[in-house]
Scaffold this active site. Structure first.
Site, PDB file in Angstrom:
ATOM      1  N   LYS A 282       0.891  -1.286  -0.137  1.00  0.00           N
ATOM      2  CA  LYS A 282       0.084  -0.015   0.036  1.00  0.00           C
ATOM      3  C   LYS A 282       0.814   1.242   0.112  1.00  0.00           C
ATOM      4  O   LYS A 282       1.836   1.213   0.861  1.00  0.00           O
ATOM      5  CB  LYS A 282      -0.786   0.120   1.282  1.00  0.00           C
ATOM      6  CG  LYS A 282      -2.101  -0.528   0.992  1.00  0.00           C
ATOM      7  CD  LYS A 282      -3.091   0.047   0.143  1.00  0.00           C
ATOM      8  CE  LYS A 282      -4.047   1.011   0.663  1.00  0.00           C
ATOM      9  NZ  LYS A 282      -5.010   0.731   1.657  1.00  0.00           N
ATOM     10  N   HIS A 283       0.632   1.971  -0.783  1.00  0.00           N
ATOM     11  CA  HIS A 283       1.503   3.313  -0.940  1.00  0.00           C
ATOM     12  C   HIS A 283       2.796   2.919  -0.986  1.00  0.00           C
ATOM     13  O   HIS A 283       3.629   3.706  -0.117  1.00  0.00           O
ATOM     14  CB  HIS A 283       1.013   4.633   0.220  1.00  0.00           C
ATOM     15  CG  HIS A 283      -0.389   4.925  -0.116  1.00  0.00           C
ATOM     16  ND1 HIS A 283      -0.674   5.809  -1.106  1.00  0.00           N
ATOM     17  CD2 HIS A 283      -1.449   4.696   0.662  1.00  0.00           C
ATOM     18  CE1 HIS A 283      -1.977   6.075  -1.064  1.00  0.00           C
ATOM     19  NE2 HIS A 283      -2.375   5.236  -0.080  1.00  0.00           N
ATOM     20  N   ASN A 423      12.399   5.941   7.669  1.00  0.00           N
ATOM     21  CA  ASN A 423      12.977   4.818   8.475  1.00  0.00           C
ATOM     22  C   ASN A 423      12.174   3.687   8.555  1.00  0.00           C
ATOM     23  O   ASN A 423      11.044   3.614   8.857  1.00  0.00           O
ATOM     24  CB  ASN A 423      13.410   5.324  10.076  1.00  0.00           C
ATOM     25  CG  ASN A 423      14.472   6.380   9.972  1.00  0.00           C
ATOM     26  OD1 ASN A 423      15.656   6.230   9.577  1.00  0.00           O
ATOM     27  ND2 ASN A 423      14.201   7.505  10.573  1.00  0.00           N
ATOM     28  N   HIS A 522      13.838   6.136  -0.141  1.00  0.00           N
ATOM     29  CA  HIS A 522      13.011   7.382   0.038  1.00  0.00           C
ATOM     30  C   HIS A 522      11.849   7.523  -1.053  1.00  0.00           C
ATOM     31  O   HIS A 522      12.258   6.821  -2.159  1.00  0.00           O
ATOM     32  CB  HIS A 522      14.085   8.362   0.029  1.00  0.00           C
ATOM     33  CG  HIS A 522      14.992   8.374   1.217  1.00  0.00           C
ATOM     34  ND1 HIS A 522      16.288   8.428   0.873  1.00  0.00           N
ATOM     35  CD2 HIS A 522      14.909   8.586   2.660  1.00  0.00           C
ATOM     36  CE1 HIS A 522      16.853   8.368   2.197  1.00  0.00           C
ATOM     37  NE2 HIS A 522      16.023   8.273   3.184  1.00  0.00           N
TER      38      HIS A 522
END
Ligand SMILES: NC(=O)c1ncn([C@@H]2O[C@H](COP(=O)(O)O)[C@@H](O)[C@H]2O)c1NC=O
Length: 522
Positions: A282-283, A423, A522
């Site tokens: 998800k995302h 993180n 990221h």
């Protein structure tokens, strides 16, 4: 002025001679005069196709080891002349029109890909005469047809057949566009090669300008958000099973976010080979990952990690999607995309009851090929090697070594942490995620979130292992993990306070493994 006159003269000069002979025979059968360069002309003549050598046509021999063959005003005038405008000049200088150009270039990419390719070899494989003809014909597409790819021979043959020996304006324009794409890609490759520092004949590092070519695969309805327009571009000639090469079997068109999330899910599930595995994303973050005796079990265990987040998720498998798993997914949850190396007929049938669900088949996984990753920043582009390794070495740094079972779970969690936005903290037990903490600015908060996720799904953290994508800067992360009941930890190590962190683990009786490799994402 556009030109629909029949093609009377063609020049053929190709390095890749695939399909050329048949094509040339067809052109000749249509009464088209054929001009050709050395090797191409020989192939035709040896097969009894009448051909005029360019050197005979221009009165100039091919010279300088082929560096000069077609670079002559009689060739380039015949290509570039504007029919109707330049007729008098053509007549004055005895330059007949050349209406069809069939050229493909010296194989620069293949040459530099060869092990031990010398700098001289690379330079000699820079085609000059070919791209000059390609660009000239493409510029003059109002009158001239340019073919750079054997896959277009059939289109040209069909048109000649159906249009009384002429090529339509539309086709000439499309082929001219392809031609400029081709020369742009070709020159981009050369610039990338030369722009690298060549040491001992080996190009090293990154080029001084970065040239990449991607082909439009689809436009999407919108981008990340509905006010953004977007498209998906793909690399050519790919071998790997990936989101760009996957085949969509059913469902709505893939959206921008679907493509990005499916990539994340698929690349994550590729980490697993022998055991059946399932990754739910998800995302862009894995929210549930598990292995199992079969993919149904893997799916059910992955789903149970975080059923709330799995809603509207993207599900990837590393084995064939079977009917019972497809049925279980459809019954259990709303799903956007399902992707697997293969999809059984029964599974296809089961998914078809939900016509919007995008079902993709990507083929068998192979070892990942080195590639570059890009990230756009305003005003520039960050380029790096894709993160394809898992760890440098596994080093037990605590008094207690992990048990075999813990070690298996540590490696499992480590594989997932690599695909979680930083993180990243992953709790896992028995080859199943227990909680995933993603994308937090502090590592301790990611750990807290992993704990909350476990609690929400009624899963017990006690006895689980923890993976952290980067080192713990302080002992607090380990203290918190110990309090939550984490039994073993895997992390890169390398902090200034490693000694303090190891001490915290020892105090709690934890086992800790350093990987020597960080996986920021990221
Ligand atoms: N030098 C020239 O004038 C020239 N004209 C055409 N070529 C290339 O010569 C190749 C074909 O050569 P042959 O027909 O000899 O196999 C083609 O890839 C074509 O792009 C040339 N070669 C390199 O620049």
């Amino acid at each position: 002025m556009a030109d629909n006159r029949p093609v009377q003269r063609a020049l053929l000069s190709v390095s890749d001679k695939t399909g050329l002979l048949e094509f040339a025979k067809n052109l000749h059968a249509k009464g088209i005069e054929l001009l050709s360069t050395g090797g191409t002309a020989k192939l035709l003549a040896d097969n009894n196709v009448p051909v005029i050598e360019v050197s005979d046509y221009t009165g100039f021999p091919e010279m300088m080891d082929g560096r000069v063959k077609t670079l002559h005003p009689k060739i380039h005038g015949g290509i570039l002349a504007r029919r109707g405008t330049d007729d008098a000049v053509m007549k004055q200088h005895d330059i007949p029109p050349i209406d069809l150009i069939v050229v493909n270039l010296y194989p620069f990419a293949e040459t530099i890909a060869k092990e031990g390719c010398s700098f001289e070899d690379a330079i000699e494989n820079i085609d000059i005469g070919g791209p000059t003809m390609v660009r000239a014909s493409a510029k003059n597409h109002a009158h001239v047809t340019i073919v750079v790819n054997p896959s277009d021979y059939a289109t040209v043959e069909k048109e000649l057949e159906e249009n009384n020996g002429s090529i339509s304006k539309d086709t000439r324009f499309k082929l001219a566009t392809k031609a400029f794409e081709h020369t742009a890609g070709y020159d981009g490759m050369i610039a990338n090669y030369l722009g690298k520092i060549v040491e001992n004949d080996e190009p090293k590092g990154f080029p001084s300008t970065f040239n990449a070519q991607f082909k439009l695969a689809q436009t999407t309805r919108y981008g990340e958000n509905s006010h953004q327009s977007a498209a998906f571009y793909v690399e050519e000639n790919q071998q790997e099973a990936n989101i760009a090469t996957a085949k969509q079997l059913q469902g709505k068109e893939l959206s921008y976010n679907n493509i990005a999330d499916t990539d994340a899910a698929l690349e994550c599930v590729k980490q697993f080979d022998s055991e059946a595995a399932c990754v739910i994303v998800k995302h862009a973050n894995p929210c549930g990952v598990a292995t199992g005796d079969n993919i149904l079990e893997a799916y059910e265990r992955a789903f149970s990690t975080d059923p709330e987040s799995a809603f509207g998720g993207i599900i990837a498998f590393n084995k064939e999607l079977d009917e019972k798993t497809a049925k279980a997914i459809i019954e259990k949850q709303f799903v956007e995309v399902i992707i697997a190396p293969h999809v059984s007929a029964g599974a296809s049938e089961a998914v078809s009851s939900k016509e919007n669900v995008r079902l993709l088949e990507c083929g068998d996984f192979a070892e990942s090929i080195a590639r570059l990753d890009f990230k756009r920043v305003n005003g520039g582009l960050l380029v790096q090697d894709a993160d394809l390794q898992l760890y440098e070495k596994l080093e037990v740094v605590t008094k207690r070594s992990p048990s075999d079972e813990e070690m298996r779970d540590l490696l499992f969690a480590w594989k997932i942490a690599k695909f979680v936005k930083s993180n990243a903290i992953v709790y896992a037990k028995n080859q199943m995620t227990i909680g995933v903490g993603a994308g937090q600015m502090s590592r301790i908060n990611s750990a807290r979130i992993a704990g909350i996720k476990a609690e929400h799904a009624d899963l017990t953290v006690t006895g689980s292992v923890m993976a952290s994508d980067a080192f713990f800067p302080f002992r607090d992360g380990i203290d918190a993990a110990a309090e939550a009941g984490i039994a073993a930890v895997i992390q890169p190590g390398g902090s200034m306070r490693d000694a303090e962190v190891i001490e915290a683990a020892d105090e709690a009786g934890m086992a800790m493994v350093f990987t020597g490799m960080r996986h920021f994402r990221h």
